[in-house]
Design an enzyme around this catalytic site. Structure first.
Site, PDB file in Angstrom:
ATOM      1  N   ASP A  76     -95.570  10.424  49.746  1.00 52.77           N
ATOM      2  CA  ASP A  76     -95.295  11.351  48.648  1.00 52.77           C
ATOM      3  C   ASP A  76     -96.196  12.583  48.748  1.00 52.77           C
ATOM      4  OD1 ASP A  76     -93.907  12.196  46.412  1.00 52.77           O
ATOM      5  OD2 ASP A  76     -95.240  11.182  44.988  1.00 52.77           O
ATOM      6  N   GLY A  97     -97.150  12.609  34.057  1.00 49.12           N
ATOM      7  CA  GLY A  97     -95.940  12.567  34.860  1.00 49.12           C
ATOM      8  C   GLY A  97     -95.691  11.183  35.396  1.00 49.12           C
ATOM      9  N   LYS A 100    -106.750   7.900  35.493  1.00 49.64           N
ATOM     10  CA  LYS A 100    -105.288   7.792  35.524  1.00 49.64           C
ATOM     11  C   LYS A 100    -104.887   6.506  34.806  1.00 49.64           C
ATOM     12  CE  LYS A 100    -102.917   7.066  39.423  1.00 49.64           C
ATOM     13  NZ  LYS A 100    -102.217   7.386  40.684  1.00 49.64           N
TER      14      LYS A 100
END
Length: 494
Positions: free
Chosen positions: A149, A32, A54
């Site tokens: 976030d 994503g 990541k």
């Protein structure tokens, strides 16, 4: 920015490629934004461990800034409920961050899962609240961090369901020695979770995180994401609807029906009240993270009290004849004193409300062996019949009411009929699969005069357990009476 300051965390790209089978799709566990996440096992100075890698995609532009922000952030800020940075790679165009692997994935995958209990949900929320309280730093010991976030997909869960706040690429730093920290920035975040004032005016405060966390609290309570998705796009945000339902006292219309069956109403009331305060448009009316932690802990305590009360009532229903009581205190007293479940099982609770189960010796000895033993009545026993002067014998024991994850002692309960042999255990014993016998040992004297000695200790994994124990009587001991085998909770596990 130089990576020398963080050199101890740096690993080579070839090692990550090897751990992920060259970033094979079978190793892909998340995708994503401008990153993909892979899992792989890597050897670090502390040993070999599973890591979530990541991998940032540079073509999206923000990758380098996000990368160094997370390295700095997670190197300086450590908390049980923040994901830990274990390593990173900065070679050529590759920017890769290696985190502790959260085996259960992210919270958003469990919102509608009925197996995630209300108690577990509150504990997860408490963990997130503690992490955010640490980042907002009410003690003025560090720079304040605004996550920017917070959403359920950024809350990871380890194998023990411990919450780990992740994804700090959008976070902002500010001074912690001010009641309010205002940061003007380009508006970023996820629709539905984003603070409306930040969205409209462009200035960010720690209360923006509190709004986002309030949305997560409602998601946890309602058992669904805060938006409806259609044709690959968000087409309806539910936060306003949820808030209106709370304000109009129509919470039952939005709370997951499966959760309502297991949720104490007082716990839900406390939880929903603090969630609603987080969504106040006026930032000054939103609670601090410390207030949220305290209120969620109250909600958890209310839920546990309700569960305990229900469990005690259910336990009391096992009594034959039924227990008669008029208050919770009377029920607790009766359960503490113990009661007969049937002719061969005695149940009671300790001060921590943990179940003790005692099984009659008559039930533990096989029919073939009991024919050769003397069965007598004893008015001082909790059971109608006991066994006198048992020589060598084998016990086959099956439990029914133990509590998983609790450590128990397996105790032999007996006494001497005439002579006082002190508290020396007149037996040596072993489990059926063991080669050598243990004993004799010293026993403790129970209030009613029966002797109790520990044979074994084990941690329960289910309500029903099965044991076979062989006992040999010491030749110098006579006139001993066997009552049963007791399973009691260990207060201090060695």
């Amino acid at each position: 920015m130089s990576s020398e300051e963080f050199h101890h965390l740096k690993v080579h790209l070839k090692d990550i490629a090897s751990a992920t089978d060259n970033f094979d799709r079978q190793k892909l566990i998340g995708h994503g934004g401008f990153r993909s996440v892979y899992k792989g096992e890597l050897s670090l100075p502390k040993g070999k461990c599973m890591i979530a890698f990541k991998r940032l995609d540079p073509k999206y532009g923000q990758g380098n800034d996000e990368f160094w922000k997370e390295v700095i952030m997670l190197s300086k800020y450590r908390h049980e409920n923040l994901v830990s940075l274990l390593c990173f790679c900065d070679e050529g165009h590759e920017r890769i961050l290696g985190y502790e692997f959260a085996s259960r994935g992210s919270l958003d995958h469990y919102l509608s899962d009925v197996s995630l209990t209300w108690t577990q949900r509150i504990k997860i929320c408490i963990g997130v609240a503690r992490a955010l309280n640490y980042l907002h730093d009410p003690n003025n010991t560090q720079k304040r961090v605004i996550h920017r976030d917070i959403k359920s997909s950024n809350i990871l869960l380890d194998e023990n369901w411990t919450a780990k706040v992740s994804d700090f690429g959008l976070s902002k730093f500010g001074p912690a020695n001010q009641p309010q920290t205002y940061v003007f920035s380009n508006v970023v975040g996820t629709p539905g979770y984003c603070d409306p004032l930040y969205w409209e005016l462009g200035y960010l405060t720690k209360e923006s995180d509190i709004y986002s966390f309030g949305v997560v609290l409602f998601e946890v309570m309602c058992g669904r994401l805060c938006y409806k998705y259609r044709d690959g796009r968000i087409n309806e945000i539910l936060v306003g609807v949820w808030k209106n339902h709370y304000d109009e006292n129509r919470l039952d219309d939005i709370v997951s029906s499966d959760l309502k069956k297991q949720t104490d109403s007082n716990s839900l009331m406390t939880f929903s009240a603090i969630a609603s305060r987080c969504l106040n448009r006026n930032r000054k009316e939103r609670p601090t993270m410390l207030e949220i932690v305290k209120e969620l802990e109250v909600a958890l305590a209310k839920q546990k009290l309700s569960q305990t009360s229900r469990s005690l009532v259910e336990l009391g229903r096992l009594a034959k004849p039924p227990l008669v009581y008029e208050s919770r205190e009377e029920l607790l007293s009766l359960l503490s004193n113990g009661f007969r479940h049937n002719d061969t099982t005695w149940l009671s609770i300790n001060k921590d409300k943990r179940v003790y189960e005692t099984i009659s010796i008559i039930k533990c000895i096989t029919d073939d062996e009991i024919e050769d033993l003397e069965v007598i009545e004893d008015g001082n026993s909790r059971f109608d019949y006991v066994i006198e002067d048992a020589p060598d014998f084998k016990l086959k024991i099956s439990t029914q009411f133990l509590i998983p994850s609790v450590t128990y002692n397996i105790n032999l309960v007996y006494k001497f009929e005439q002579s006082d042999h002190g508290t020396c255990v007149p037996y040596k014993y072993k489990l059926d699969e063991e080669a050598d016998y243990s004993g004799p040992f010293i026993a403790q004297v129970r209030k009613d005069g029966w002797l109790v000695t520990q044979l074994y200790q084990f941690t329960c994994t289910q309500r029903e357990h099965h044991f076979t124990i062989e006992c040999l009587t010491l030749a110098s001991v006579e006139c001993q009476i066997l009552e049963g085998i007791e399973f009691c909770h260990v207060e201090y596990v060695i």
